[in-house]
Enzyme design. Structure first.
Site, PDB file in Angstrom:
ATOM      1  N   GLU A  26       0.961  -1.144   0.123  1.00 43.79           N
ATOM      2  CA  GLU A  26      -0.004   0.023   0.043  1.00 43.79           C
ATOM      3  C   GLU A  26       0.762   1.261  -0.150  1.00 43.79           C
ATOM      4  O   GLU A  26       2.190   1.208   0.252  1.00 43.79           O
ATOM      5  CB  GLU A  26      -0.845   0.088   1.189  1.00 43.79           C
ATOM      6  CG  GLU A  26      -0.253   0.088   2.459  1.00 43.79           C
ATOM      7  CD  GLU A  26      -1.234   0.701   3.550  1.00 43.79           C
ATOM      8  OE1 GLU A  26      -1.571   1.952   3.229  1.00 43.79           O
ATOM      9  OE2 GLU A  26      -1.335   0.181   4.743  1.00 43.79           O
ATOM     10  N   VAL A 108      -5.467   0.506   3.040  1.00 47.13           N
ATOM     11  CA  VAL A 108      -5.815  -1.054   2.856  1.00 47.13           C
ATOM     12  C   VAL A 108      -7.074  -1.409   1.924  1.00 47.13           C
ATOM     13  O   VAL A 108      -7.056  -2.158   1.048  1.00 47.13           O
ATOM     14  CB  VAL A 108      -5.968  -1.730   4.221  1.00 47.13           C
ATOM     15  CG1 VAL A 108      -6.538  -3.252   4.141  1.00 47.13           C
ATOM     16  CG2 VAL A 108      -4.658  -1.705   5.027  1.00 47.13           C
ATOM     17  N   LYS A 161      -3.383  -1.807  16.027  1.00 47.70           N
ATOM     18  CA  LYS A 161      -3.060  -0.953  17.088  1.00 47.70           C
ATOM     19  C   LYS A 161      -3.947  -0.757  18.210  1.00 47.70           C
ATOM     20  O   LYS A 161      -5.263  -0.782  17.608  1.00 47.70           O
ATOM     21  CB  LYS A 161      -2.428   0.547  16.784  1.00 47.70           C
ATOM     22  CG  LYS A 161      -1.164   0.517  15.697  1.00 47.70           C
ATOM     23  CD  LYS A 161      -0.612   1.732  15.739  1.00 47.70           C
ATOM     24  CE  LYS A 161       0.510   1.823  14.860  1.00 47.70           C
ATOM     25  NZ  LYS A 161       0.240   1.918  13.382  1.00 47.70           N
TER      26      LYS A 161
HETATM   27  N1  PSU Z   1      -3.101   1.723  11.019  1.00 49.81           N
HETATM   28  C1  PSU Z   1      -1.775   1.535  11.007  1.00 49.81           C
HETATM   29  N2  PSU Z   1      -0.971   2.407  10.085  1.00 49.81           N
HETATM   30  C2  PSU Z   1      -1.254   2.681   9.077  1.00 49.81           C
HETATM   31  C3  PSU Z   1      -2.747   2.950   8.849  1.00 49.81           C
HETATM   32  C4  PSU Z   1      -3.713   2.311   9.925  1.00 49.81           C
HETATM   33  O1  PSU Z   1      -1.224   1.119  12.203  1.00 49.81           O
HETATM   34  O2  PSU Z   1      -0.679   3.242   8.052  1.00 49.81           O
HETATM   35  C5  PSU Z   1      -3.422   3.147   7.591  1.00 49.81           C
HETATM   36  C6  PSU Z   1      -3.718   2.318   6.452  1.00 49.81           C
HETATM   37  O3  PSU Z   1      -3.571   2.507   5.216  1.00 49.81           O
HETATM   38  C7  PSU Z   1      -5.072   1.894   6.706  1.00 49.81           C
HETATM   39  C8  PSU Z   1      -5.506   3.209   7.305  1.00 49.81           C
HETATM   40  O4  PSU Z   1      -5.740   1.148   5.583  1.00 49.81           O
HETATM   41  O5  PSU Z   1      -4.545   4.285   7.789  1.00 49.81           O
HETATM   42  C9  PSU Z   1      -7.013   3.318   7.901  1.00 49.81           C
HETATM   43  O6  PSU Z   1      -7.479   4.500   7.827  1.00 49.81           O
HETATM   44  P1  PSU Z   1      -9.125   4.593   8.457  1.00 49.81           P
HETATM   45  O7  PSU Z   1      -8.985   4.299  10.038  1.00 49.81           O
HETATM   46  O8  PSU Z   1      -9.361   6.107   8.429  1.00 49.81           O
HETATM   47  O9  PSU Z   1      -9.947   3.864   7.986  1.00 49.81           O
END
Ligand code: PSU
Ligand code: MN
Length: 308
Positions: A26, A108, A161
């Site tokens: 990604e 993702v 996380k």
């Molecule tokens: N969580 C992580 N590292 C990241 C992301 C999430 O520990 O880099 C990034 C990934 O690209 C994931 C996105 O798909 O954040 C999710 O964002 P949201 O919670 O806004 O859907």
């Protein structure tokens, strides 16, 4: 046809045509997940590790309105240097970004969409989005979970996380029929640490077992993706007290500042990095390398199965 919007790089195209293993990677992690120049260095190292493990890397992004599977070094450098200037692109962002010929850093979700369009089944990243703490009132649930429910790609990550509510994230995945696999573990890893206190559905111990489970899922016509959680190597894992302290502070600050929507995850990630200095960045890089190696081996095993 969505395919009219897709550019597959010559190297990735050749591998796919020859039935050789390919691993999707990604780009939100490049533009939004790490500072420059470590982001570019890491992205290039990840590609090399995938090659060294016998597969072809396909880093995925949107460049000038084109969906790209496989980037040049210059394109990776551009995404890293431009950083937050590249819009974070989830499923709902695709139509306008593409229509306007803009760039997008793929989460993702969008990496799964584009990988699936290109015919790539295995995807390595760091962490996924999930159900946020407090989602019972904010309704903040990452589109990543919905994509895992529908799009047939195996996502190999280091767990999630604890900026997220891990228990609710697992409940959501269960409801949507997404298998959650622990690689060599019965416990869901929590990204910076190997343990979370939550169990996974199944423990599998080899790339061949992962490939077979995914192959069967698709052959049964069940559709949807599979989530493989691969614990960070022991030597790079962080002290749970230190990392959880930083996460709690970051979540509180986000709430006080009224951070919401697509800014929430990048805000929390950046804050945790500030609070823990370089340690968390180093761990983050190492766990991505670890996932890239496993993804490449799994893609090799999957190709062998599909040929056989
Ligand atoms: N969580 C992580 N590292 C990241 C992301 C999430 O520990 O880099 C990034 C990934 O690209 C994931 C996105 O798909 O954040 C999710 O964002 P949201 O919670 O806004 O859907
Ligand atoms: Mn969200």
């Amino acid at each position: 046809m969505l395919n009219n919007y897709l550019d597959i790089s010559p190297e990735v195209r050749a591998a796919l045509d020859a039935g050789k293993p390919v691993v999707a990677l990604e780009s939100t992690i490049i533009s939004h997940g790490m500072p420059y120049p470590q982001n570019v260095e890491t992205a290039l190292n990840v590609e090399q590790l995938v090659r060294d493990s016998g597969a072809v890397p396909a880093t995925i992004a949107i460049i000038k309105g084109r969906l790209k599977a496989g980037l040049t070094r210059d394109e990776i450098d551009y995404l890293g240097k431009t950083g937050h200037g590249i819009p974070k692109a989830s499923r709902r962002d695709l139509p306008v970004l593409v229509a306007q010929g803009r760039d997008g850093a793929c989460t993702v979700t969008t990496t799964m969409i584009i990988a699936s369009l290109a015919g790539i089944s295995v995807f390595a990243t760091g962490g996924i989005g999930g159900v946020h703490r407090g989602a019972e009132t904010t309704m903040d649930i990452s589109a990543d979970l919905e994509e895992l429910a529908h799009t047939p790609v195996m996502v190999i990550c280091a767990g999630a996380k604890s900026i997220l509510d891990l228990g609710l994230t697992l409940e959501y995945l269960e409801t949507h029929g997404v298998p959650v696999i622990g690689y060599g573990t019965e416990e869901l890893p929590a990204f910076y640490t190997r343990k979370s206190g939550f169990g996974v559905d199944y423990r599998l111990d080899t790339p061949e077992e992962l490939a077979k489970a995914f192959h069967v899922q698709q052959q049964l016509g069940l559709g949807g993706g599979m989530l493989v959680t691969n614990p960070i190597p022991e030597e790079y894992s962080m002290d749970p007290a230190v990392i959880n302290g930083a996460i709690t502070r970051a979540v509180e600050e986000a709430k006080q500042l009224g951070i919401h929507g697509k800014e929430t995850t990048p805000f929390l990630l950046a804050k945790i990095k500030d609070l823990t200095g370089g340690d968390s960045l180093d761990s983050n890089i190492q766990l991505v390398y670890n996932n890239a190696r496993l993804a490449a081996k799994t893609a090799v095993a999957l190709c062998a199965l599909e040929k056989g």
